[in-house]
Design a protein around this motif. Structure first.
Motif, PDB file in Angstrom:
ATOM      1  N   GLN A   1       0.841  -1.303  -0.437  1.00  0.00           N
ATOM      2  CA  GLN A   1       0.113   0.017   0.012  1.00  0.00           C
ATOM      3  C   GLN A   1       0.636   1.301   0.222  1.00  0.00           C
ATOM      4  N   GLU A   2       1.927   1.040   0.529  1.00  0.00           N
ATOM      5  CA  GLU A   2       2.884   2.618   1.195  1.00  0.00           C
ATOM      6  C   GLU A   2       3.410   2.015  -0.547  1.00  0.00           C
ATOM      7  N   ALA A   3       3.972   1.463  -1.517  1.00  0.00           N
ATOM      8  CA  ALA A   3       4.690   2.125  -2.619  1.00  0.00           C
ATOM      9  C   ALA A   3       3.157   2.281  -3.553  1.00  0.00           C
ATOM     10  N   ALA A   4       2.341   1.347  -3.134  1.00  0.00           N
ATOM     11  CA  ALA A   4       1.200   2.487  -4.199  1.00  0.00           C
ATOM     12  C   ALA A   4       0.597   3.703  -4.075  1.00  0.00           C
ATOM     13  N   LYS A   5       0.564   4.333  -2.586  1.00  0.00           N
ATOM     14  CA  LYS A   5       0.828   5.404  -2.259  1.00  0.00           C
ATOM     15  C   LYS A   5       1.804   6.574  -2.949  1.00  0.00           C
ATOM     16  N   LYS A   6       2.507   5.660  -3.076  1.00  0.00           N
ATOM     17  CA  LYS A   6       4.101   6.398  -3.060  1.00  0.00           C
ATOM     18  C   LYS A   6       4.186   7.009  -4.486  1.00  0.00           C
ATOM     19  N   GLU A   7       4.212   5.831  -5.393  1.00  0.00           N
ATOM     20  CA  GLU A   7       3.356   5.953  -7.202  1.00  0.00           C
ATOM     21  C   GLU A   7       2.628   7.213  -7.443  1.00  0.00           C
ATOM     22  N   LEU A   8       1.563   6.820  -6.635  1.00  0.00           N
ATOM     23  CA  LEU A   8       0.173   7.448  -7.166  1.00  0.00           C
ATOM     24  C   LEU A   8       0.461   9.532  -7.014  1.00  0.00           C
ATOM     25  N   ILE A   9       1.528   9.303  -5.502  1.00  0.00           N
ATOM     26  CA  ILE A   9       1.738  10.947  -5.206  1.00  0.00           C
ATOM     27  C   ILE A   9       2.281  11.505  -6.355  1.00  0.00           C
ATOM     28  N   GLU A  10       2.792  10.402  -7.170  1.00  0.00           N
ATOM     29  CA  GLU A  10       4.570  10.526  -8.106  1.00  0.00           C
ATOM     30  C   GLU A  10       3.436  10.720  -9.413  1.00  0.00           C
ATOM     31  N   CYS A  11       3.021   9.984  -9.887  1.00  0.00           N
ATOM     32  CA  CYS A  11       1.594  10.507 -11.006  1.00  0.00           C
ATOM     33  C   CYS A  11       1.440  11.588 -10.755  1.00  0.00           C
TER      34      CYS A  11
END
Lengths: 213, 220
Positions: free
Chosen positions: B121-131
Motif C-alpha cells: 500500500q505504501e508503495a502504491a501511495k508513493k507511486e500515485l503521488i508521483e503520478c
C-alpha cells in the motif's frame, strides 16, 4: 530542409516503431530516422529529453516538437498530413477503430506475449477470436484499404508468425482463417512489404528471447 | 429505449463520470442507467460483449465503449458546443498523450492503494503521488489542462477527485500537502455544474464502498 522537419526515434525490430514508419510511408512523408539502442538500454539523451515521461520509442519530432505513444503519433500524422486516410471520417467508425486499437494494445499484445513466454495460450486465443470475428468478411480491418486498426495490429501480421517460427509454437492456427488471410495480404501490400524489418534478424532475436520447446 | 442517448454506468466509476461530464458540457440529454456489476444486464452484455464493462454509451441504438473513446466520440458528434479537444493537431496529440498517461497510471495505482495494506500500500501511495506530481508539473500555471476552458485531459482526470478522500483515508495522507495545485485545479473544475452534477460525493465513495470493501477483503 523538409526531411529535417520530421524525425523519428525508433528501433529496427519494434512493431510500435514500425507502425509510425508505415503511416509516414502511406502518407508519402519524408523523414529522418534515428535508431535507438533499446535492447542495450543505451537510450540517447535526445530520447530522454523528448519522452521524459516514458523514455520509450517511438518518438516523432515535427518542427522540433515531440509526440510520443504510437497510437497518438498515428492520429497526429493523420490529422497533420492529408492524402492517404488512416482513420475513417465518420465519428462512429472512428470510435470503432479506436476501440479495436485499444483492445489490441491493452489485451491482445500482452496475452500473445504471455502465450509465448509463459505458455499460457487461452487468453491469447480468446482475444484473437474476437479480432477474427471483427475481421470476417473484410479484406482489412479498415475495409478495402489498410487503416488505423491494421497498422496497430501489425505485430500479429508479421512478428507473431516469426515468433512461431523461432519457437516452434503455433498461435495463428486453422481456427483463424480471416486473420491468416489478412496477415498475408498485409505483409504483401505495396508500401508495407518494402519496410518490414529483416526476417532473419527477427527470428534470431526471438530464438534468443523465448524458451524453446 | 425511448431516449436517443443512453448511458450504462455505475455510480462511482471514474470512467463513467468522464462520460457524464462530457455529455453535460455538451448539453446532451440522455437516459442514465445504473448497472448492478454483480448482476450485469442483458443490454450491457449485448452492447459490450468484448469487455462486458461500463461505461457504454448507446447512441441511436449503437454502442460505443471505453471511456476516452466515448469522450472523443461525444466531442466529434456534438461539435458545435464546448470543444473538448483543441483544433491544433499538436495540442490534440498532447491531450491524447496525457489522457493515455492518466489511463495507464492513475486508476491502477489508486486501486492498489485501496485494495492492499502494509508495504504494498505504501508503495502504491508513493507511486500515485508521483503520478499526480507529474500531472501537476504538466498543468503548470494554467486554470485547466485545456487552458482557459475545460478540456479532454480535465475530463479524463477530474472524476478521480471523487476518490481523493478514499485514497487519503486508506493511505493516511493529504493530497493537498503533496499536490496542492491539483487540489486547487479540482476545486476550480467543481465550480462548473457539468462537473459538480456528474461527480459523486467523495464521502460516499469512501464510507459506502471502499471501507466496507476493505473489511470484506480482510484488510482492516
Amino acid at each position: 530542409m523538409a526531411e529535417e522537419e520530421v524525425k523519428l526515434h525508433g528501433a529496427w525490430g519494434s512493431p510500435f516503431s514500425k507502425r509510425v514508419e508505415f503511416a509516414l510511408k502511406l502518407k508519402g512523408i519524408h523523414y529522418h530516422y534515428i535508431e535507438e539502442e533499446v535492447l542495450t538500454k543505451n537510450k540517447s539523451p535526445e530520447l530522454l529529453k523528448y519522452n521524459p515521461v516514458h523514455k520509450k520509442i517511438p518518438v516523432l519530432l515535427h518542427k522540433g516538437r515531440p509526440i510520443a505513444e504510437s497510437q497518438v503519433i498515428l492520429e497526429y500524422i493523420d490529422e497533420t498530413w492529408k492524402g492517404y486516410p488512416i482513420l475513417p471520417q465518420e465519428p462512429y467508425e472512428r470510435a470503432t477503430a479506436r476501440f479495436w486499437a485499444r483492445f489490441i494494445d491493452e489485451k491482445c499484445w500482452p496475452s500473445v506475449w504471455s502465450s509465448f513466454s509463459e505458455g499460457k495460450k487461452e487468453e491469447a486465443i480468446e482475444n484473437l477470436k474476437l479480432l477474427e470475428k471483427e475481421l470476417e468478411g473484410k479484406k482489412f480491418f479498415g475495409g478495402e484499404k489498410i487503416g488505423f486498426v491494421d497498422i496497430v495490429a501489425n505485430f500479429i501480421a508479421y512478428w507473431v508468425p516469426l515468433i512461431e517460427e523461432a519457437t516452434g509454437k503455433q498461435l495463428l492456427g486453422e481456427e483463424f482463417p480471416a486473420l491468416c488471410r489478412w496477415k498475408d495480404e498485409y505483409v504483401s501490400s505495396a508500401v508495407i512489404k518494402e519496410h518490414l524489418p529483416s526476417r532473419d534478424k527477427l527470428v534470431a532475436h526471438f530464438r534468443a528471447r523465448f524458451p524453446s520447446n | 429505449m425511448t431516449k436517443v442517448v443512453v448511458l450504462l454506468d455505475f455510480w462511482l466509476s471514474p470512467f463513467g463520470m468522464r462520460v457524464r461530464v462530457a455529455l453535460a458540457e455538451k448539453g446532451v440529454e440522455y437516459e442514465y442507467r445504473e448497472e448492478d456489476l454483480g448482476n450485469k444486464s442483458q443490454l450491457l452484455l449485448q452492447m459490450n460483449p468484448v469487455h462486458k464493462k461500463i461505461p457504454v454509451l448507446i447512441h441511436n441504438g449503437k454502442p460505443i465503449c471505453e471511456s476516452l473513446v466515448i469522450v472523443q466520440y461525444i466531442d466529434e458528434t456534438w461539435k458545435n458546443k464546448a470543444p473538448l479537444l483543441p483544433s491544433d493537431p499538436y495540442q490534440r496529440a498532447e491531450a491524447r498523450f496525457w489522457g493515455d498517461y492518466i489511463d495507464k497510471q492513475i486508476y491502477s495505482c489508486g486501486r492498489r492503494l485501496w485494495t492492499t495494506k502494509g508495504e504494498e500500500q505504501e508503495a502504491a501511495k508513493k507511486e500515485l503521488i508521483e503520478c499526480f506530481k507529474v500531472l501537476e508539473e504538466h498543468l503548470g500555471d494554467r486554470t485547466y489542462f485545456g487552458g482557459d476552458n475545460l478540456g479532454f485531459v480535465d475530463v479524463a482526470l477530474i472524476p478521480f477527485y471523487s476518490w481523493f478522500y478514499a485514497f487519503e483515508t486508506c493511505g493516511n495522507f493529504k493530497m493537498e500537502e503533496w499536490c496542492p495545485k491539483i487540489v486547487s485545479w479540482a476545486k476550480t473544475c467543481m465550480q462548473r455544474e457539468s462537473v459538480s452534477k456528474s461527480l459523486v460525493d467523495p464521502l460516499k465513495v469512501c464510507h459506502d464502498f471502499v471501507l466496507p470493501r476493505r473489511k470484506t477483503l480482510g484488510l482492516d
